[in-house]
Scaffold this motif. Structure first.
Motif, PDB file in Angstrom:
ATOM      1  N   ILE A 129      18.447   7.837 -12.704  1.00  0.00           N
ATOM      2  CA  ILE A 129      17.480   7.627 -11.627  1.00  0.00           C
ATOM      3  C   ILE A 129      18.214   7.138 -10.381  1.00  0.00           C
ATOM      4  CG2 ILE A 129      15.572   6.152 -10.858  1.00  0.00           C
ATOM      5  CD1 ILE A 129      14.443   6.336 -13.659  1.00  0.00           C
ATOM      6  N   VAL A 130      17.989   7.808  -9.261  1.00  0.00           N
ATOM      7  CA  VAL A 130      18.699   7.460  -8.026  1.00  0.00           C
ATOM      8  C   VAL A 130      17.728   7.188  -6.866  1.00  0.00           C
ATOM      9  CG1 VAL A 130      20.817   8.662  -8.639  1.00  0.00           C
ATOM     10  CG2 VAL A 130      18.960   9.921  -7.466  1.00  0.00           C
ATOM     11  N   GLY A 131      16.456   7.001  -7.186  1.00  0.00           N
ATOM     12  CA  GLY A 131      15.493   6.725  -6.130  1.00  0.00           C
ATOM     13  C   GLY A 131      14.088   7.090  -6.570  1.00  0.00           C
ATOM     14  N   ALA A 132      13.181   7.162  -5.583  1.00  0.00           N
ATOM     15  CA  ALA A 132      11.789   7.429  -5.924  1.00  0.00           C
ATOM     16  C   ALA A 132      11.080   8.161  -4.794  1.00  0.00           C
ATOM     17  CB  ALA A 132      11.064   6.114  -6.211  1.00  0.00           C
ATOM     18  N   ARG A 133      10.084   8.956  -5.183  1.00  0.00           N
ATOM     19  CA  ARG A 133       9.169   9.581  -4.236  1.00  0.00           C
ATOM     20  C   ARG A 133       8.032   8.599  -4.015  1.00  0.00           C
ATOM     21  NH1 ARG A 133       9.251  13.610  -0.418  1.00  0.00           N
ATOM     22  NH2 ARG A 133       7.190  14.569  -0.149  1.00  0.00           N
ATOM     23  N   HIS A 158       0.827  -1.208   0.000  1.00  0.00           N
ATOM     24  CA  HIS A 158       0.000   0.000   0.000  1.00  0.00           C
ATOM     25  C   HIS A 158       0.866   1.265   0.000  1.00  0.00           C
ATOM     26  CE1 HIS A 158      -3.509  -2.524   0.594  1.00  0.00           C
ATOM     27  NE2 HIS A 158      -2.876  -3.131   1.566  1.00  0.00           N
ATOM     28  N   ALA A 159       1.942   1.207  -0.776  1.00  0.00           N
ATOM     29  CA  ALA A 159       2.859   2.343  -0.915  1.00  0.00           C
ATOM     30  C   ALA A 159       3.243   2.459  -2.385  1.00  0.00           C
ATOM     31  CB  ALA A 159       4.097   2.146  -0.042  1.00  0.00           C
ATOM     32  N   GLU A 160       2.980   3.615  -2.994  1.00  0.00           N
ATOM     33  CA  GLU A 160       3.121   3.778  -4.442  1.00  0.00           C
ATOM     34  C   GLU A 160       4.236   4.753  -4.814  1.00  0.00           C
ATOM     35  OE1 GLU A 160       0.334   5.078  -8.299  1.00  0.00           O
ATOM     36  OE2 GLU A 160      -0.437   5.224  -6.238  1.00  0.00           O
ATOM     37  N   VAL A 161       4.992   4.381  -5.829  1.00  0.00           N
ATOM     38  CA  VAL A 161       5.977   5.301  -6.399  1.00  0.00           C
ATOM     39  C   VAL A 161       5.224   6.319  -7.255  1.00  0.00           C
ATOM     40  CG1 VAL A 161       7.844   5.528  -8.077  1.00  0.00           C
ATOM     41  CG2 VAL A 161       7.913   3.696  -6.390  1.00  0.00           C
ATOM     42  N   ILE A 162       5.383   7.604  -6.943  1.00  0.00           N
ATOM     43  CA  ILE A 162       4.652   8.648  -7.680  1.00  0.00           C
ATOM     44  C   ILE A 162       5.571   9.457  -8.595  1.00  0.00           C
ATOM     45  CG2 ILE A 162       2.785   8.825  -6.015  1.00  0.00           C
ATOM     46  CD1 ILE A 162       4.181  11.233  -4.789  1.00  0.00           C
ATOM     47  N   SER A 163       6.895   9.366  -8.369  1.00  0.00           N
ATOM     48  CA  SER A 163       7.847  10.018  -9.267  1.00  0.00           C
ATOM     49  C   SER A 163       9.240   9.478  -8.969  1.00  0.00           C
ATOM     50  CB  SER A 163       7.830  11.545  -9.091  1.00  0.00           C
ATOM     51  OG  SER A 163       8.237  11.898  -7.780  1.00  0.00           O
ATOM     52  N   PHE A 164      10.157   9.752  -9.886  1.00  0.00           N
ATOM     53  CA  PHE A 164      11.533   9.304  -9.698  1.00  0.00           C
ATOM     54  C   PHE A 164      12.425  10.451  -9.255  1.00  0.00           C
ATOM     55  CE2 PHE A 164      10.369   5.802 -12.728  1.00  0.00           C
ATOM     56  CZ  PHE A 164      10.589   4.765 -11.827  1.00  0.00           C
TER      57      PHE A 164
END
Length: 585
Positions: free
Chosen positions: A225-229, A210-216
């Protein structure tokens, strides 16, 4: 045939036709394996997996581990997607000594992984294509899947078993044709070994459903790319997680993740819908399945005993990508029509206890010169620096798919693993020391203490059905659930006719990140897939137990009831679907 996943309760089946085994799972898990790695590291991992007193970190601890990463101290790998492949990637990377995080926007195995056919197999159809089309790629796919198949049975004996299957023949030519084909399948299978998964939170992986990546997040100088919001859908909180490599294992949704990195990214996924229906147990003989390699319109249809009922399917048609795919009435009627030719009982639409649709993420390699060829094999690509995508393939081969993805991630991020892949011989949680007779310990040593509607506690026996269910669902961890049933007065069945106990709701809330009613009825148990009406009746009690475990207020409880109802309406049983013109009414 072989495959699996560990958020226990997915369910799969193995079939034997003249000695050919299609393997059946009966409740899920999450991924693992090892191709020759041994020594202290592997021994340590196996000991932790088998530890009966082990417990997974709390959700808060897992989230803190993800938030605790930084540009100066990033994770090695961040995995997007908590299905079979994503969890397989996380486990593979963690057992290589890498620092790993995984996020899943819904629940673990909530997509394709929980809506599969339940068959763990090498692919008889692929072997046929390999022979008649002289297609080495198809033959390699069969070898690959068969190699993975047997280990599932060896490493998850409480979840998988072989099942004999009949193949109807209507002429001597068909007898010879199918006998020869299945004999060849046996020869190809040989003594191949494969494996199954394990719960990754027991290793060095921080996982959060229940945790979504919304941007990089990107490096300002290189654009890598070094991670995600990430957004926590339960709390609404957003945070950044840094990683040297991000692995996209989002199944049918992997293109939307890729387009988040590059709006011009070429489409990889060609989604295909697979519909299944569940019928009463008398539609299939106990311990025997039916597989029709070619129906009148050339499709494959099967009918298999599954968790006390009969599962039948499947379809293979173009579809759109959606979070909650629904079966169309014509697809349900097609399956009923196909199986009616081989049964001497009246096939009725009103007998459908549940019907669901899943999306197969058939993949095209975006870097291939010929983009017209859609493969059943998997594709690993890094078409944007720092983002490795793994998609396609078969549920059966998730472990080796994960291995290939981690190999690519190590290369991309120049990572330094402590050891090579260790999942090839890694046993599933609950498998160590399990025996088919293990259920007798539960039946003899535990009671099912049940609280009546008046509040009185009534003792009940741990009957054979309940004991076997717990033993096969939880393996050697079943006694934990039995203890809750006995000591906390949660021994009552959730629904008449099904051995699923109230104690399982509490156990899953405490130890398996069960955060909603849908999480339980769809993934921690298979009640929604087995009998939509029974699941509907069980929902109010599940809400009560989860409310006590998670301290839900009245508003959240009401919300959970509504979400569960909406979810169950996507399962087109005879009770919640309109059908007036089908021939099987």
């Amino acid at each position: 045939m072989a495959a699996s996943i560990r958020l226990r309760r997915l369910g799969a089946v193995a079939a034997v036709a003249g000695g050919t085994y299609f393997t059946l799972l009966s409740n899920p898990p999450v991924a693992s394996s090892d191709r020759g790695a041994s020594g202290p590291a592997l021994t340590d991992i196996k000991q932790k997996i088998a530890d009966p007193f082990a417990s997974v970190p709390s959700r808060a601890v897992q989230e803190s581990a993800l938030i605790g990463s930084s540009t100066a101290n990033p994770l090695d790998v961040l995995v997007i997607g908590g299905g079979a492949t994503g969890c397989g990637v996380a486990l593979d990377a963690a057992t290589r000594g890498l620092r790993v995080g995984l996020v899943e926007r819904d629940d673990f195995s909530s997509g394709t992984s929980s809506r599969s056919t339940k068959l763990i197999h090498g692919g008889v159809r692929y072997l046929e294509k390999a022979v008649f089309n002289l297609d080495y790629g198809q033959l390699k796919l069969v070898f690959h899947a068969l190699e993975e198949r047997k280990q599932v049975i060896d490493n998850a004996p409480h979840l998988c078993h072989a099942l004999p299957c009949m193949t109807p023949c209507f002429s001597w030519f068909e007898v010879i044709y199918y006998w020869a084909g299945l004999k060849m399948y046996d020869l190809v299978a040989g003594d191949a070994c494969s494996t199954c998964p394990d719960t990754i939170p027991h290793r060095s992986a921080a996982v959060l459903n229940h945790a979504e990546v919304i941007s990089f997040l990107r490096d300002e100088d290189t654009g890598r790319i070094v991670g995600a919001r990430i957004r926590n859908h339960l709390s609404g909180k957003e945070f950044d997680t840094y990683a040297k490599v991000v692995v996209n294992a989002a199944g049918p949704f992997c293109d939307s993740v890729r387009k988040m990195a590059d709006k011009e990214a070429k489409t990889m996924i060609c989604p295909s819908s697979g519909v299944h229906i569940v019928l009463p147990d008398y539609y299939s003989p106990e311990g025997m399945g039916l597989i029709v390699p070619k129906t009148k319109d050339g499709r494959v249809v099967f009918m298999l005993p599954w968790l006390g009922r009969t599962v039948a399917g499947t379809t293979d048609s173009n579809t759109s990508i959606t979070m909650l795919p629904e079966p169309h009435e014509d697809e349900i009627q097609f399956i009923l029509d196909a199986i009616s030719d081989y049964l001497n009982i009246k096939v009725r639409r009103m007998d459908v206890l549940s019907a669901w649709s899943g999306i197969r993420p058939l993949a095209m390699d975006p870097n291939a010169k010929n983009t017209e060829s859609i493969s059943r094999d998997h594709v690993v690509t890094e078409d944007f620096p720092g983002l490795v995508t793994i998609t396609g393939g078969k549920w059966t081969t998730y472990r080796s798919m994960a291995e290939d993805a981690v190999d690519a991630a190590i290369k991309s991020g120049k990572l330094s693993p402590a050891n090579k892949c260790m999942t090839y011989n890694l046993q599933l949680t609950g498998a160590d020391g399990w025996d088919p007779a293990s259920f007798t310990i539960l039946a003899q040593q535990y009671m099912r203490m049940k609280r009546s509607y008046s509040g009185k506690v009534v003792p009940g026996v741990m009957d054979t059905a309940a004991a076997k269910h717990l033993s096969h669902a939880y393996g050697t961890f079943a006694e934990r659930v039995a203890s809750i049933a006995q000591n906390e007065n949660l021994g009552k069945r959730l629904a008449h006719g099904y051995p699923i106990l109230e104690a399982e709701v509490a156990y899953c809330a405490r130890h398996e990140y069960c955060e909603s009613v849908v999480d339980f009825i769809a993934r921690r148990s298979r009640l929604a897939f087995l009998d939509t009406d029974a699941a509907t009746r069980a929902v109010p009690r599940i809400v009560q137990i989860l409310a006590a475990e998670h301290k839900w207020d009245k508003s959240r409880q009401k919300q959970e009831l509504q979400k569960a109802q909406e979810f169950l309406e996507t399962f087109k049983s005879s009770k919640n679907a309109q059908f007036h013109d089908g021939k099987h009414n």
